[in-house]
Design a protein around this motif. Structure first.
Motif, PDB file in Angstrom:
ATOM      1  N   GLU A  24       2.716 -53.885 -16.979  1.00 35.44           N
ATOM      2  CA  GLU A  24       2.178 -54.651 -15.833  1.00 35.44           C
ATOM      3  C   GLU A  24       3.149 -55.810 -15.614  1.00 35.44           C
ATOM      4  OE1 GLU A  24       0.403 -55.563 -13.017  1.00 35.44           O
ATOM      5  OE2 GLU A  24      -1.597 -55.387 -13.907  1.00 35.44           O
ATOM      6  N   HIS A  26       3.310 -57.691 -12.471  1.00 33.42           N
ATOM      7  CA  HIS A  26       2.898 -58.707 -11.493  1.00 33.42           C
ATOM      8  C   HIS A  26       1.398 -58.932 -11.635  1.00 33.42           C
ATOM      9  CE1 HIS A  26       3.808 -61.004  -7.721  1.00 33.42           C
ATOM     10  NE2 HIS A  26       2.486 -61.063  -7.791  1.00 33.42           N
ATOM     11  N   ALA A 105       3.281 -56.618 -20.839  1.00 30.62           N
ATOM     12  CA  ALA A 105       3.015 -57.270 -19.552  1.00 30.62           C
ATOM     13  C   ALA A 105       3.841 -58.543 -19.429  1.00 30.62           C
ATOM     14  CB  ALA A 105       1.530 -57.603 -19.423  1.00 30.62           C
ATOM     15  N   ASP A 251       7.723 -55.218  -6.999  1.00 29.85           N
ATOM     16  CA  ASP A 251       6.413 -55.101  -7.657  1.00 29.85           C
ATOM     17  C   ASP A 251       5.306 -55.093  -6.611  1.00 29.85           C
ATOM     18  OD1 ASP A 251       7.749 -55.230 -10.076  1.00 29.85           O
ATOM     19  OD2 ASP A 251       7.556 -57.405 -10.244  1.00 29.85           O
ATOM     20  N   SER A 253       1.362 -54.410  -5.184  1.00 32.45           N
ATOM     21  CA  SER A 253      -0.049 -54.515  -5.592  1.00 32.45           C
ATOM     22  C   SER A 253      -0.938 -54.150  -4.397  1.00 32.45           C
ATOM     23  CB  SER A 253      -0.361 -55.942  -6.050  1.00 32.45           C
ATOM     24  OG  SER A 253       0.515 -56.360  -7.064  1.00 32.45           O
ATOM     25  N   THR A 282       7.287 -50.721  -8.504  1.00 31.87           N
ATOM     26  CA  THR A 282       6.346 -50.713  -9.625  1.00 31.87           C
ATOM     27  C   THR A 282       4.937 -50.987  -9.104  1.00 31.87           C
ATOM     28  OG1 THR A 282       6.389 -53.076 -10.183  1.00 31.87           O
ATOM     29  CG2 THR A 282       8.193 -51.721 -11.038  1.00 31.87           C
ATOM     30  N   ASN A 284       1.121 -52.702  -9.684  1.00 32.25           N
ATOM     31  CA  ASN A 284       0.579 -53.877 -10.369  1.00 32.25           C
ATOM     32  C   ASN A 284      -0.761 -54.301  -9.788  1.00 32.25           C
ATOM     33  OD1 ASN A 284       3.355 -54.675 -11.762  1.00 32.25           O
ATOM     34  ND2 ASN A 284       3.751 -54.125  -9.643  1.00 32.25           N
ATOM     35  N   LEU A 295      -5.410 -52.392 -13.384  1.00 34.06           N
ATOM     36  CA  LEU A 295      -4.234 -51.529 -13.226  1.00 34.06           C
ATOM     37  C   LEU A 295      -4.626 -50.052 -13.129  1.00 34.06           C
ATOM     38  CD1 LEU A 295      -1.235 -51.616 -12.789  1.00 34.06           C
ATOM     39  CD2 LEU A 295      -0.901 -51.431 -15.268  1.00 34.06           C
ATOM     40  N   GLY A 319       8.116 -49.126 -13.987  1.00 36.32           N
ATOM     41  CA  GLY A 319       7.689 -50.367 -14.619  1.00 36.32           C
ATOM     42  C   GLY A 319       8.503 -50.657 -15.870  1.00 36.32           C
TER      43      GLY A 319
END
Length: 346
Positions: A24, A26, A105, A251, A253, A282, A284, A295, A319
């Motif tokens: 992880e 972000h 992380a 990153d 999300s 990635t 996040n 996640l 990641g």
């Protein structure tokens, strides 16, 4: 805390998502505070302005827009005052990550949000280090830190955050970040230059809702080595090509972008297009309890956006490639991801 109950994914996909070893990159420490802990700390310190029941907290977390989210975030951190609070928060967040098979992380810490309230940097670092060491011993998860500051508080906030980090930060600090309302990045070039000269990685938020130019500024002026969010880059083909060619990790999300209204709906989210374009993207969770996710939830969301197990395994590998683990630990984690993918026919 999910305001939009989601359809479950197929059992075999669910098993695959749970078994995948993950990193992880972000996630915000303070934005990961579970409602139960926030309520407990707010009562302990008699903090005004924070709801006192889980139901009220859920309503409080229904964000109307990005500035509203920032307001709530800054109010919630007032419940963190002494090293014990920070240790408790860190241990709790780490246990939650470990339960999702997150092995490593890199966690953003809103250091200036504490300095501006008169909480000493030593208190913050002592607390989070105590929590980190306890979590590593108990769960085997490794945590590293990215102190950051809100850009809309100006250059002074950046300088104070960096000074405090260089003076008091432990070896587990890997980078330096900027978040908050997305203001132009040019004024922060000097402070990021100083951070990089001191050996910190440049890990700014950019292009969450400030447009492609913020991403360009992060690359050109802040020497960004990874972009936090970066979804606005999808609106600029030239910038997308640059991120692809330079393999600058981005990153992403997705649920965060929905909750803060950065994107209108899941079908509008550029994650699949960014992967299609060859970006090192990635996955996040950003501020999981505030956004009603974690996640595992982000992997389910990515699957709902049309990504199959092979692409989900690819996100997990990305990641690992994008993180600052040592090479041997990366190789071992990649081998584990490959083994799980192979076991599930991905």
């Amino acid at each position: 805390m999910d305001h939009h109950p989601e359809e479950p994914v197929a059992p075999d996909v669910e098993a695959f998502i749970r078994e995948l070893p993950k990193v992880e990159l972000h996630v915000h420490l303070e934005g990961s505070m579970r409602p139960e802990l926030l309520l407990r700390l707010a009562r302990r310190h008699r903090v005004a302005g924070i709801p006192t029941t889980p139901g009220e907290l859920r309503e409080w977390y229904a964000f109307t827009d990005f500035p509203h989210f920032i307001d709530v975030y800054l109010t919630s951190v007032q419940a963190l005052l002494d090293a014990e609070d920070f240790a408790e928060l860190t241990a709790d967040v780490a246990a939650g990550l470990a339960a999702q098979n997150v092995r490593y992380a890199e966690v953003h810490v809103s250091l200036f949000g504490h300095l501006m309230r008169g909480v000493d940097a030593r208190t913050v670092f002592d607390g989070i280090e105590r929590g980190r060491r306890a979590a590593e011993a108990e769960h085997g998860i490794r945590l590293r830190w990215i102190p950051d500051f809100p850009g809309d508080y100006g250059v002074d906030s950046a300088e104070r955050t960096l000074d405090a980090t260089l003076r008091h930060g432990p070896d587990s600090v890997v980078g330096f970040g900027i978040g908050g309302i997305e203001v132009p990045r040019a004024p922060f070039a000097g402070v990021f230059g100083r951070a990089r000269a001191a050996g910190l990685r440049s890990l700014p938020h950019a292009g969450e809702n400030g447009g492609p130019d913020r991403v360009r500024e992060a690359l050109d002026l802040l020497g960004a080595e990874r972009i936090g969010h970066g979804i606005d880059a999808a609106r600029d083909p030239e910038l997308l090509a640059r991120l692809r060619d330079e393999q600058v990790p981005v990153d992403v999300s997705p649920t965060s972008n929905l909750r803060t209204r950065a994107v209108a709906g899941l079908k509008d989210h550029p994650l699949p297009a960014m992967l299609e374009a060859g970006l090192l993207t990635t996955l996040n969770s950003d501020d999981p309890p505030m956004f009603g996710t974690d996640l595992l939830g982000e992997y389910r969301t990515a699957h709902r956006m049309g990504l199959g197990p092979a692409e989900l395994a690819g996100l997990a590998r990305n990641g690992v490639h994008a993180c600052y683990l040592d090479p041997a630990a990366k190789q071992s984690l990649l081998a584990e991801i490959d083994a799980v993918a192979s076991h599930h026919g991905a």
